[in-house]
Scaffold this active site. Structure first.
Site: not given
Length: 324
Positions: A14, A164, A286, A288, A297
């Site tokens: 990433e 990612s 999940e 992040n 983003s």
């Protein structure tokens, strides 16, 4: 004026996305308030890169630089590294030992959330729902029938610690399972295989804004591909709809679960959690802790929908880190 090191790059697949995120942070942070330094962290070098692209090595003993005959130290670090060593606790622990404040959560929370299996295990007792899963470590015997019996088909095969969507596959037949496992092992020596949840995918940003845990407007993700993979994330193969097209009641339910996860884990800084809503119940995939900060983003989009500019968002992160 405070000296701010914006760390970017990293040791994982990433790194390129992280360099973009770091560049956006550099662009939007208030230069009348802070002296900004772009710091590239790579396996083979840690360097400060100036306006002319000249590189100055970082002294790892105290995270300082010598530039133009003067020693420069940093008051605070803005962490924009996705993946290792910025999102898994290594940099957090290093800065804590040096006593330098940084913008992301603490090292334990970073390490825990970066490990999908451990994160979901910790949250389960708090009533946070997750997909049915099967774990594999490199070298384990692979019993395809047992895996399919546990998670059913289709299923997802994911590296346990990567971001990612690198190394993730959606598996529809037994024949596809082994190649998918091998693909995931290229990214990590631990794997999580999860049942396919058929529902609406949403991404939820939770941040500490001005000292208060704040859930940002929810984003609904509609991928043109089979799932929200790398192409969907970065090459425009998806629609990201903020706010999500879900009922007020469901919105409250998702916000409550996302905020609970943030508070249970004693999180700080930014977080973005992914959920799939099945039969009006959010299932967590999940979390992040260094979400993408490029202008495209999701978290910056959500902040904009909440009326928070990138300058305010990044400035808030620095202020909170300094206040710690």
């Amino acid at each position: 004026m405070k000296n701010v090191a914006i760390i970017m790059g990293g040791y994982s697949s990433e790194y390129q996305i992280s360099l973009t995120s770091g560049g956006v942070v550099y662009q939007y942070l208030d230069k009348t308030k802070y002296n900004l330094f772009k710091v590239h962290i790579f396996k083979n070098k840690w360097v400060y890169v100036d306006e002319l692209n000249e590189e100055f090595p970082i002294n790892k003993n105290d995270f300082s630089i010598e530039a133009n005959g003067k020693k420069i130290t940093f008051d605070v670090v803005f962490n924009a590294i996705h993946g290792t060593p910025g999102e898994d606790g290594l940099m957090q622990a290093y800065f804590e030992l040096l006593g330098i404040p940084q913008t992301s959560c603490d090292y334990y929370q970073s390490a825990l959330t970066f490990n999908k299996r451990d994160l979901l295990s910790v949250l389960k007792p708090y009533g946070i729902k997750t997909a049915t899963s099967f774990y594999l470590n490199l070298g384990d015997e692979i019993d395809l029938d047992k895996i399919i019996e546990t998670v059913q088909l289709p299923c997802f095969v994911k590296p346990n610690k990567s971001g990612s969507s690198f190394g993730i596959s959606k598996v529809k037949t037994k024949d596809e399972l082994l190649p998918a496992i091998e693909n995931a092992y290229k990214e990590d020596n631990e794997i999580i295989i999860e049942s396919f949840l058929d529902g609406v995918e949403v991404s939820v940003g939770v941040i500490n804004y001005k000292g208060k845990v704040t859930v940002l407007p929810i984003t609904e993700i509609v991928s043109e591909n089979d799932f929200f993979d790398y192409e969907a994330k970065y090459l425009g193969k998806s629609q990201e709809i903020t706010p999500a097209r879900i009922s007020e009641e469901l919105k409250l339910k998702v916000e409550t679960v996302a905020k609970k996860a943030y508070e249970v884990l004693k999180m700080k800084g930014f977080s973005r959690s992914e959920f799939i809503i099945v039969n009006n119940e959010p299932y967590m995939l999940e979390m992040n802790t260094i979400p993408g900060m490029t202008t495209e983003s999701i978290l910056p989009q959500q902040a904009a929908a909440a009326g928070i500019s990138l300058t305010e968002l990044f400035d808030n992160a620095i202020e909170l880190a300094l206040a710690k």
